[in-house]
Design a protein around this motif. Structure first.
Motif, PDB file in Angstrom:
ATOM      1  N   ASP A 155       0.870  -1.210  -0.038  1.00 28.75           N
ATOM      2  CA  ASP A 155      -0.083  -0.183   0.000  1.00 28.75           C
ATOM      3  C   ASP A 155       0.873   1.313   0.175  1.00 28.75           C
ATOM      4  N   GLU A 156       1.907   1.228   0.757  1.00 23.85           N
ATOM      5  CA  GLU A 156       2.791   2.434   1.018  1.00 23.85           C
ATOM      6  C   GLU A 156       4.351   1.981   0.707  1.00 23.85           C
ATOM      7  N   VAL A 157       5.066   2.972   0.354  1.00 23.23           N
ATOM      8  CA  VAL A 157       6.399   2.799   0.321  1.00 23.23           C
ATOM      9  C   VAL A 157       6.983   3.944   1.262  1.00 23.23           C
ATOM     10  N   ALA A 158       7.954   3.283   2.378  1.00 25.19           N
ATOM     11  CA  ALA A 158       8.385   4.366   3.375  1.00 25.19           C
ATOM     12  C   ALA A 158      10.058   4.115   3.213  1.00 25.19           C
ATOM     13  N   MET A 159      10.684   5.175   3.027  1.00 28.00           N
ATOM     14  CA  MET A 159      12.109   5.248   2.757  1.00 28.00           C
ATOM     15  C   MET A 159      12.798   6.415   3.878  1.00 28.00           C
ATOM     16  N   ASP A 160      13.779   5.902   4.697  1.00 30.80           N
ATOM     17  CA  ASP A 160      14.453   6.980   5.338  1.00 30.80           C
ATOM     18  C   ASP A 160      15.817   7.231   4.640  1.00 30.80           C
ATOM     19  N   VAL A 161      15.976   8.087   3.810  1.00 29.07           N
ATOM     20  CA  VAL A 161      17.142   8.377   2.935  1.00 29.07           C
ATOM     21  C   VAL A 161      18.215   8.952   3.695  1.00 29.07           C
ATOM     22  N   VAL A 162      19.275   8.296   3.563  1.00 25.88           N
ATOM     23  CA  VAL A 162      20.604   8.871   4.270  1.00 25.88           C
ATOM     24  C   VAL A 162      21.584   9.282   3.106  1.00 25.88           C
ATOM     25  N   PRO A 163      22.070  10.848   3.336  1.00 26.71           N
ATOM     26  CA  PRO A 163      22.752  11.328   2.299  1.00 26.71           C
ATOM     27  C   PRO A 163      24.369  10.602   2.309  1.00 26.71           C
ATOM     28  N   VAL A 164      24.332   9.385   1.574  1.00 26.54           N
ATOM     29  CA  VAL A 164      25.662   8.686   1.301  1.00 26.54           C
ATOM     30  C   VAL A 164      25.089   7.855  -0.020  1.00 26.54           C
ATOM     31  N   VAL A 165      26.383   7.828  -0.732  1.00 23.01           N
ATOM     32  CA  VAL A 165      26.178   7.255  -2.118  1.00 23.01           C
ATOM     33  C   VAL A 165      26.811   5.878  -2.073  1.00 23.01           C
ATOM     34  N   PHE A 166      26.294   4.740  -2.195  1.00 21.65           N
ATOM     35  CA  PHE A 166      26.905   3.460  -2.173  1.00 21.65           C
ATOM     36  C   PHE A 166      27.693   3.039  -3.513  1.00 21.65           C
ATOM     37  N   GLY A 167      26.982   3.387  -4.650  1.00 23.15           N
ATOM     38  CA  GLY A 167      27.499   3.066  -5.936  1.00 23.15           C
ATOM     39  C   GLY A 167      27.313   1.612  -6.363  1.00 23.15           C
ATOM     40  N   SER A 168      27.005   0.463  -5.732  1.00 19.54           N
ATOM     41  CA  SER A 168      26.606  -0.608  -5.793  1.00 19.54           C
ATOM     42  C   SER A 168      26.177  -1.291  -4.508  1.00 19.54           C
ATOM     43  N   GLY A 169      25.601  -2.579  -4.493  1.00 19.31           N
ATOM     44  CA  GLY A 169      25.173  -2.974  -3.487  1.00 19.31           C
ATOM     45  C   GLY A 169      23.685  -3.884  -3.535  1.00 19.31           C
ATOM     46  N   LYS A 170      23.072  -4.036  -2.449  1.00 21.00           N
ATOM     47  CA  LYS A 170      21.689  -4.753  -2.270  1.00 21.00           C
ATOM     48  C   LYS A 170      20.709  -3.241  -2.534  1.00 21.00           C
ATOM     49  N   VAL A 188       6.986  14.072   4.407  1.00 22.87           N
ATOM     50  CA  VAL A 188       8.185  14.319   4.120  1.00 22.87           C
ATOM     51  C   VAL A 188       8.709  15.212   5.485  1.00 22.87           C
ATOM     52  N   ILE A 189       9.571  14.339   6.169  1.00 24.76           N
ATOM     53  CA  ILE A 189      10.177  14.983   7.459  1.00 24.76           C
ATOM     54  C   ILE A 189      11.707  15.147   7.413  1.00 24.76           C
ATOM     55  N   GLN A 190      12.197  15.971   7.695  1.00 24.23           N
ATOM     56  CA  GLN A 190      13.735  16.169   7.626  1.00 24.23           C
ATOM     57  C   GLN A 190      14.323  15.940   9.027  1.00 24.23           C
ATOM     58  N   GLY A 191      15.051  14.746   9.015  1.00 24.46           N
ATOM     59  CA  GLY A 191      15.818  14.901  10.515  1.00 24.46           C
ATOM     60  C   GLY A 191      17.002  15.226  10.342  1.00 24.46           C
ATOM     61  N   ASP A 192      18.296  14.767  11.250  1.00 24.89           N
ATOM     62  CA  ASP A 192      19.588  15.132  11.112  1.00 24.89           C
ATOM     63  C   ASP A 192      20.078  13.819  10.457  1.00 24.89           C
ATOM     64  N   ARG A 193      20.855  14.034   9.143  1.00 21.89           N
ATOM     65  CA  ARG A 193      21.359  12.986   8.286  1.00 21.89           C
ATOM     66  C   ARG A 193      20.311  11.840   7.800  1.00 21.89           C
ATOM     67  N   VAL A 194      19.084  12.362   7.762  1.00 24.85           N
ATOM     68  CA  VAL A 194      18.301  11.465   7.211  1.00 24.85           C
ATOM     69  C   VAL A 194      16.970  12.216   6.811  1.00 24.85           C
ATOM     70  N   LEU A 195      16.091  11.845   5.687  1.00 23.07           N
ATOM     71  CA  LEU A 195      15.097  12.331   5.359  1.00 23.07           C
ATOM     72  C   LEU A 195      13.977  11.278   5.153  1.00 23.07           C
ATOM     73  N   HIS A 196      12.990  11.555   5.990  1.00 25.23           N
ATOM     74  CA  HIS A 196      11.929  10.630   5.969  1.00 25.23           C
ATOM     75  C   HIS A 196      10.766  10.650   4.942  1.00 25.23           C
ATOM     76  N   LEU A 197      10.498   9.956   4.238  1.00 24.61           N
ATOM     77  CA  LEU A 197       9.523   9.643   2.981  1.00 24.61           C
ATOM     78  C   LEU A 197       8.612   8.770   2.994  1.00 24.61           C
ATOM     79  N   ARG A 198       7.204   9.064   2.745  1.00 18.77           N
ATOM     80  CA  ARG A 198       6.391   7.957   2.563  1.00 18.77           C
ATOM     81  C   ARG A 198       5.552   8.304   1.360  1.00 18.77           C
ATOM     82  N   PHE A 199       5.281   7.313   0.605  1.00 18.74           N
ATOM     83  CA  PHE A 199       4.429   7.351  -0.766  1.00 18.74           C
ATOM     84  C   PHE A 199       3.478   6.301  -0.686  1.00 18.74           C
ATOM     85  N   ARG A 200       2.217   6.537  -1.110  1.00 20.05           N
ATOM     86  CA  ARG A 200       1.306   5.645  -1.383  1.00 20.05           C
ATOM     87  C   ARG A 200       1.565   4.991  -2.882  1.00 20.05           C
TER      88      ARG A 200
END
Length: 203
Positions: A155-170, A188-200
């Motif tokens: 029903d929804e996608v929730a992502m806690d987005v951290v400002p880092v680039v992995f380049g590859s992985g899972k 859309v909530i901005q925390g410290d070193r993380v951005l909380h997002l939820r999408f239906r």
């Protein structure tokens, strides 16, 4: 039935871990703030044995607290279960865990824990919703999460987005094929070193 939410912490380029399952700095925000996720400390969520609990920014604390308290059942893949040894029978949130696996629960593994092993994503969501009732079903991102999304069961996608680039992985969405449209973010909530997002998920 409760909402099915696919959730994970993720890098800005869409990875939840590197190829060796190392999460690197993705979870540092959980321990770098000044606010406990729960009002009385986070012992109930801290199963690492360190006893340190979680300390996040005030903005993140309210969001994470509400999210974790809403969860009734977690759905995960067998690889993640084996990697974490199922949190030793104590999930970080919720009362039940459903594991998608073609192999049964390890013999003698924490018989008191409400962990259920099923062999398909559809069966996993059915069982998870039965156990969760009106509470949230939290689907761990990755290959199994991507399969559940592709099956139209999220029903929804929730992502806690951290400002880092992995380049590859899972990848957050695993090896999912095709496009799957989401609505504009309703959280859309901005925390410290993380951005909380939820999408239906768009139906």
């Amino acid at each position: 039935m409760g909402t099915v939410i696919m959730h994970n912490v993720v890098s800005v380029d869409g990875f939840i871990a590197d190829k060796n399952d190392d999460v690197g700095s993705l979870h540092e925000w959980y321990f770098s703030g000044d606010t406990s996720i729960t009002e009385g400390g986070d012992q109930q969520y801290d199963h690492s044995g360190a006893g340190s609990g979680f300390k996040v920014s005030r903005a993140s604390a309210g969001y994470v607290r509400q999210m974790w308290e809403s969860i009734g059942t977690i759905v995960m893949g067998r690889h993640f279960f084996d990697l974490m040894n199922g949190w030793e029978g104590h999930p970080p949130a919720g009362d039940h865990v459903v594991v998608v696996s073609h192999r049964p629960k390890p013999e003698g593994w924490h018989p008191e824990a409400s962990y259920h092993f099923v062999d398909s994503v559809a069966a996993a969501i059915d069982k998870a919703q039965e156990l969760a009732g009106e509470r949230t079903v939290a689907v761990c991102a990755g290959d199994v999460g991507g399969q559940i999304l592709a099956a139209g069961l999220v029903d929804e996608v929730a992502m806690d987005v951290v400002p880092v680039v992995f380049g590859s992985g899972k990848r957050y969405f695993g090896s999912i094929d095709g496009q799957h449209l989401l609505e504009d973010p309703h959280v859309v909530i901005q925390g410290d070193r993380v951005l909380h997002l939820r999408f239906r998920v768009r139906r």
